[in-house]
Motif scaffolding. Structure first.
Motif, PDB file in Angstrom:
ATOM      1  N   GLY A 115      -1.661 -12.838  -0.834  1.00  0.00           N
ATOM      2  CA  GLY A 115      -2.236 -12.672  -2.149  1.00  0.00           C
ATOM      3  C   GLY A 115      -3.586 -11.990  -2.166  1.00  0.00           C
ATOM      4  O   GLY A 115      -4.247 -11.964  -3.202  1.00  0.00           O
ATOM      5  N   SER A 116      -4.031 -11.415  -1.035  1.00  0.00           N
ATOM      6  CA  SER A 116      -5.336 -10.773  -0.987  1.00  0.00           C
ATOM      7  C   SER A 116      -5.243  -9.467  -0.213  1.00  0.00           C
ATOM      8  O   SER A 116      -4.660  -9.424   0.868  1.00  0.00           O
ATOM      9  CB  SER A 116      -6.367 -11.699  -0.335  1.00  0.00           C
ATOM     10  OG  SER A 116      -7.632 -11.077  -0.276  1.00  0.00           O
ATOM     11  N   ARG A 117      -5.805  -8.400  -0.771  1.00  0.00           N
ATOM     12  CA  ARG A 117      -5.772  -7.088  -0.135  1.00  0.00           C
ATOM     13  C   ARG A 117      -7.176  -6.550   0.061  1.00  0.00           C
ATOM     14  O   ARG A 117      -8.109  -6.935  -0.642  1.00  0.00           O
ATOM     15  CB  ARG A 117      -4.972  -6.091  -0.983  1.00  0.00           C
ATOM     16  CG  ARG A 117      -3.489  -6.409  -1.111  1.00  0.00           C
ATOM     17  CD  ARG A 117      -2.807  -5.372  -1.961  1.00  0.00           C
ATOM     18  NE  ARG A 117      -1.370  -5.617  -2.067  1.00  0.00           N
ATOM     19  CZ  ARG A 117      -0.526  -4.868  -2.773  1.00  0.00           C
ATOM     20  NH1 ARG A 117      -0.994  -3.824  -3.429  1.00  0.00           N
ATOM     21  NH2 ARG A 117       0.748  -5.161  -2.815  1.00  0.00           N
ATOM     22  N   GLY A 118      -7.307  -5.640   0.997  1.00  0.00           N
ATOM     23  CA  GLY A 118      -8.583  -5.005   1.235  1.00  0.00           C
ATOM     24  C   GLY A 118      -8.401  -3.565   1.654  1.00  0.00           C
ATOM     25  O   GLY A 118      -7.291  -3.123   1.950  1.00  0.00           O
ATOM     26  N   VAL A 119      -9.495  -2.819   1.662  1.00  0.00           N
ATOM     27  CA  VAL A 119      -9.539  -1.468   2.221  1.00  0.00           C
ATOM     28  C   VAL A 119     -10.638  -1.475   3.271  1.00  0.00           C
ATOM     29  O   VAL A 119     -11.806  -1.730   2.961  1.00  0.00           O
ATOM     30  CB  VAL A 119      -9.823  -0.403   1.150  1.00  0.00           C
ATOM     31  CG1 VAL A 119      -9.973   0.965   1.794  1.00  0.00           C
ATOM     32  CG2 VAL A 119      -8.705  -0.372   0.117  1.00  0.00           C
ATOM     33  N   ALA A 120     -10.262  -1.247   4.512  1.00  0.00           N
ATOM     34  CA  ALA A 120     -11.214  -1.267   5.618  1.00  0.00           C
ATOM     35  C   ALA A 120     -11.537   0.154   6.047  1.00  0.00           C
ATOM     36  O   ALA A 120     -10.692   1.057   5.978  1.00  0.00           O
ATOM     37  CB  ALA A 120     -10.666  -2.059   6.789  1.00  0.00           C
ATOM     38  N   LEU A 121     -12.760   0.359   6.505  1.00  0.00           N
ATOM     39  CA  LEU A 121     -13.182   1.615   7.110  1.00  0.00           C
ATOM     40  C   LEU A 121     -13.314   1.393   8.607  1.00  0.00           C
ATOM     41  O   LEU A 121     -14.108   0.566   9.056  1.00  0.00           O
ATOM     42  CB  LEU A 121     -14.516   2.077   6.517  1.00  0.00           C
ATOM     43  CG  LEU A 121     -14.570   2.291   4.999  1.00  0.00           C
ATOM     44  CD1 LEU A 121     -15.935   2.840   4.598  1.00  0.00           C
ATOM     45  CD2 LEU A 121     -13.457   3.212   4.528  1.00  0.00           C
ATOM     46  N   PHE A 122     -12.517   2.118   9.382  1.00  0.00           N
ATOM     47  CA  PHE A 122     -12.484   1.977  10.834  1.00  0.00           C
ATOM     48  C   PHE A 122     -13.148   3.187  11.479  1.00  0.00           C
ATOM     49  O   PHE A 122     -13.018   4.314  11.006  1.00  0.00           O
ATOM     50  CB  PHE A 122     -11.044   1.897  11.348  1.00  0.00           C
ATOM     51  CG  PHE A 122     -10.291   0.671  10.940  1.00  0.00           C
ATOM     52  CD1 PHE A 122     -10.297  -0.468  11.729  1.00  0.00           C
ATOM     53  CD2 PHE A 122      -9.548   0.648   9.763  1.00  0.00           C
ATOM     54  CE1 PHE A 122      -9.585  -1.598  11.365  1.00  0.00           C
ATOM     55  CE2 PHE A 122      -8.833  -0.468   9.391  1.00  0.00           C
ATOM     56  CZ  PHE A 122      -8.858  -1.599  10.190  1.00  0.00           C
ATOM     57  N   SER A 123     -13.798   2.958  12.601  1.00  0.00           N
ATOM     58  CA  SER A 123     -14.223   4.056  13.462  1.00  0.00           C
ATOM     59  C   SER A 123     -13.033   4.468  14.326  1.00  0.00           C
ATOM     60  O   SER A 123     -12.047   3.734  14.417  1.00  0.00           O
ATOM     61  CB  SER A 123     -15.391   3.612  14.339  1.00  0.00           C
ATOM     62  OG  SER A 123     -14.951   2.637  15.273  1.00  0.00           O
ATOM     63  N   PRO A 124     -13.081   5.625  14.990  1.00  0.00           N
ATOM     64  CA  PRO A 124     -11.954   6.052  15.827  1.00  0.00           C
ATOM     65  C   PRO A 124     -11.605   5.090  16.958  1.00  0.00           C
ATOM     66  O   PRO A 124     -10.497   5.149  17.486  1.00  0.00           O
ATOM     67  CB  PRO A 124     -12.421   7.406  16.369  1.00  0.00           C
ATOM     68  CG  PRO A 124     -13.323   7.935  15.308  1.00  0.00           C
ATOM     69  CD  PRO A 124     -14.061   6.724  14.815  1.00  0.00           C
ATOM     70  N   ASN A 125     -12.518   4.203  17.351  1.00  0.00           N
ATOM     71  CA  ASN A 125     -12.183   3.231  18.395  1.00  0.00           C
ATOM     72  C   ASN A 125     -11.654   1.919  17.828  1.00  0.00           C
ATOM     73  O   ASN A 125     -11.430   0.963  18.567  1.00  0.00           O
ATOM     74  CB  ASN A 125     -13.389   2.964  19.304  1.00  0.00           C
ATOM     75  CG  ASN A 125     -14.549   2.302  18.566  1.00  0.00           C
ATOM     76  OD1 ASN A 125     -14.416   1.885  17.410  1.00  0.00           O
ATOM     77  ND2 ASN A 125     -15.698   2.215  19.226  1.00  0.00           N
TER      78      ASN A 125
END
Length: 661
Positions: free
Chosen positions: A161-171
């Motif tokens: 019931g919970s969503r997110g948008v994550a920002l990842f580095s290439p590693n």
């Protein structure tokens, strides 16, 4: 080359990825085999409004005159469809979903593997892996790389019931996490050309400005527009003035909508009664929108038999961006996006969201030296030897097209037969499960074409032995051998040498090499992932790295003069100088190419081609100086790749080819 496929039948896993892949882990042959598009009918929408029409498909105008590349997961994996020519180029065999940058130069995928974890992979335009990382959680969107290439945005389920948008580095390090709050779910995201992030949260659209120095750990979402109907699957237009997305319309189904970036001029583009359209993407010029349309996803996922999808899997369509209330069911002005294969139009099944980009700056198609001449195979000479099934070993006279079954091996179970250069000797393996009472022993057999067994021996304590090859002087048999008593379970395959009596050559235990090939000068070439090695003294103390390539190489083949090497990389054939210089992509197709074999004069390369939507390997040949030669009949694209012809036409093979004088 050993390939394996694992298919999950767990229904709850299919349901959990419904929002991403409407057909789960199934596959389909071109929309269930439908041919052609839907171009007929009056030029009116469901609402009676006149809309721009697309021309009828012709070889000169396959997809409405639109250009660019459509990246999508289709029946065989991930592919790039050239909208202008209808040519599909297979990139990667995967149950992943794909995104591409607007110039088509960067591809990124996310896997849907609930057993081994989920992986993000980033490729270049040729499908060659640049980097990868693993993350926890299930994806709710595609990974989108920022314009500066430093960050990957990915939507995923944080918890039930919970969503997110994550920002990842290439590693794989999480730089920033945008999560749901009282304003609703995070349902969509895209990058601006300046590197700002557009987000959908609930029914609101917001923009995150990371500043001129692009500090991705800073910046907060600022709402700039809103709508109703829970919008999803956002994409910003190429000129950044409009947004396209799907949302629930008044009829209760998801349809495609466009609005200005300031929230004005909301327009419903599609309105198929009782059915949904979703996952929109802009054409590079902003004049059209491609999207998925489908129903009965469960019937497709569970009804996949023999390459045919029993059910209406999501199909790929396009429509002019200024259309309103278009009805997919009536065809015009919506049309099926088409692939051309063997001069036949096919509608496209889409098992993941598409991305429409500019055509990437790839090398042009070049036919190379024309294959012209008399005989069954355009003037080619010599003989091809190959296996068909596990009991037939055949020769083909390329001049006459006459096939002959060689009774030296017929009725035996054979694996990867290899004909020694300029001889009538053939070596092959008889697997342990075909030898009663010898469960851990494989038999290596050397025979001639006069039905005489010259030598044979057993490889004891064997886990798997494959691909025996005779040295040019006939003294040694190279075998991929993984003994049960190897030093460590982590040790990979061992390439080793046996003499003709089966005596193991102690100094030839080449550990963790994936492929091997004898050169005509008697040296042995070995590959390990993306590197190529050579040993002249045939012992482990004399192994020299001679070349490095962008990705893992398979099925290495050395030219007769030992100056060039051919191999399979990223599912197609490549050639280079023996030191890795002058690397050229030799073939491309909607399938994949394996097992290259040089002609005796070094001017041509034979290979096996796995055609899209089938499990049949056919024998083909291409000039060695070609570049991105398309394997198949492809309308507007010239190609010098030719199917090898026998007395009955098409040649089906299993395993490698051997080409001799």
């Amino acid at each position: 080359m050993k390939l394996s496929v694992r298919l999950s039948s767990a229904l709850f896993l299919l349901i959990s990825i419904l929002s991403l892949v409407a057909c789960g882990g199934g596959g389909s042959g071109k929309g269930g085999g439908n041919k052609g598009g839907s171009d007929g009918g009056p030029n009116t929408s469901a609402g009676g409004q006149t809309n721009p029409a697309f021309p009828t498909a012709t070889p000169a105008n396959v997809n409405g005159g639109y250009k660019g590349s459509l990246y999508v997961r289709y029946s065989d994996g991930l592919g790039r469809l050239d909208a202008d020519t209808g040519i599909m180029e297979f990139l990667y065999n995967s149950h992943e979903i794909v995104w591409a940058s607007k110039d088509g130069e960067i591809l990124s995928t996310v896997s849907l593997d609930y057993y081994d974890g989920n992986f993000v992979r980033v490729y270049d335009s040729r499908g060659i892996l640049q980097y990868t990382f693993k993350f926890n959680g299930s994806p709710t969107g595609v990974p989108k790389v920022s314009p500066d290439g430093k960050v990957i945005a990915l939507g995923y389920n944080i918890s039930r019931g919970s969503r997110g948008v994550a920002l990842f580095s290439p590693n794989g390090t999480v730089i920033r996490d945008f999560v749901d709050d009282e304003n609703g779910y995070l349902n969509g995201y895209d990058w601006t050309n300046a590197g700002n992030l557009i987000l959908i949260q609930g029914n609101s659209f917001s923009e995150v400005d990371f500043g001129p120095d692009k500090d991705y750990a800073s910046g907060e979402p600022v709402v700039f527009a809103s709508t109703t109907g829970t919008p999803l699957n956002l994409e910003l237009s190429p000129d950044e003035t409009r947004l396209v997305f799907d949302r629930i319309a008044d009829d209760g189904f998801r349809h495609i909508f466009v609005m200005s970036k300031d929230g004005s001029e909301l327009q419903q583009v599609t309105a198929t009664p009782g059915e949904a359209e979703y996952d929109p993407t802009w054409s590079p010029d902003g004049g059209a929108i491609a999207f998925r349309h489908g129903r009965d996803w469960l019937g497709c996922a569970l009804g996949y038999v023999g390459g045919i999808c029993y059910g209406s899997c999501p199909t790929l369509h396009a429509v002019a961006a200024n259309t309103s209330m278009a009805n997919v069911a009536t065809g015009n002005p919506v049309f099926f996006v088409r692939e051309v294969q063997d001069n036949t139009y096919y509608t496209m099944c889409a098992f993941g969201p598409p991305t429409w980009t500019e055509t990437p700056a790839l090398e042009p198609y070049e036919s190379g030296t024309a294959m012209e001449g008399e005989g069954a195979n355009r003037g080619l000479t010599g003989k091809l030897y190959y296996a068909f099934t596990q009991t037939d070993f055949l020769s083909l006279d390329l001049v006459t097209g006459v096939e002959q079954a060689l009774n030296t091996i017929r009725s035996r179970y054979i694996t990867n037969p290899h004909v020694r250069l300029n001889s009538d000797e053939v070596v092959f393996e008889r697997a342990s499960h075909q030898l009663p009472g010898l469960a851990d022993n494989d038999q290596i057999i050397i025979q001639n074409f006069a039905a005489q067994e010259i030598a044979s021996f057993y490889i004891e304590d064997d886990f798997t032995a494959a691909g025996p090859e005779l040295s040019p002087d006939g003294k040694w048999v190279a075998v991929e051998w993984s003994p049960l008593s190897r030093n460590s379970p982590s040790d990979g395959p061992v390439v080793t040498l046996f003499d003709r009596e089966g005596t193991f050559y102690n100094d030839s235990r080449f550990v963790n090499y994936g492929d091997y090939e004898w050169a005509s000068d008697g040296s042995l070439l070995l590959s390990r992932f993306h590197r190529l090695y050579q040993t002249r003294a045939l012992n482990v103390s004399d192994v020299t790295e001679i070349a490095s390539f962008p990705a893992t190489i398979f099925n290495i083949a050395v030219s007769p003069d030992n100056t060039r090497v051919a191999f399979s990389m990223a599912n197609h054939l490549w050639v280079s100088d023996i030191n890795g210089e002058n690397l050229t992509q030799l073939t491309t197709s909607g399938g994949s190419e394996w097992n290259p074999e040089w002609s005796p004069d070094g001017r041509h390369i034979a290979f096996t081609h796995l055609k899209n939507g089938t499990d049949i390997h056919g024998a083909w040949v291409v000039p060695a100086d070609a570049q991105r030669a398309y394997v198949g009949e492809a309308g507007k694209v010239p190609s010098s790749a030719a199917s090898v012809r026998g007395g009955s036409g098409f040649i089906a093979v299993s395993g490698p080819l051997n080409w001799t004088e």
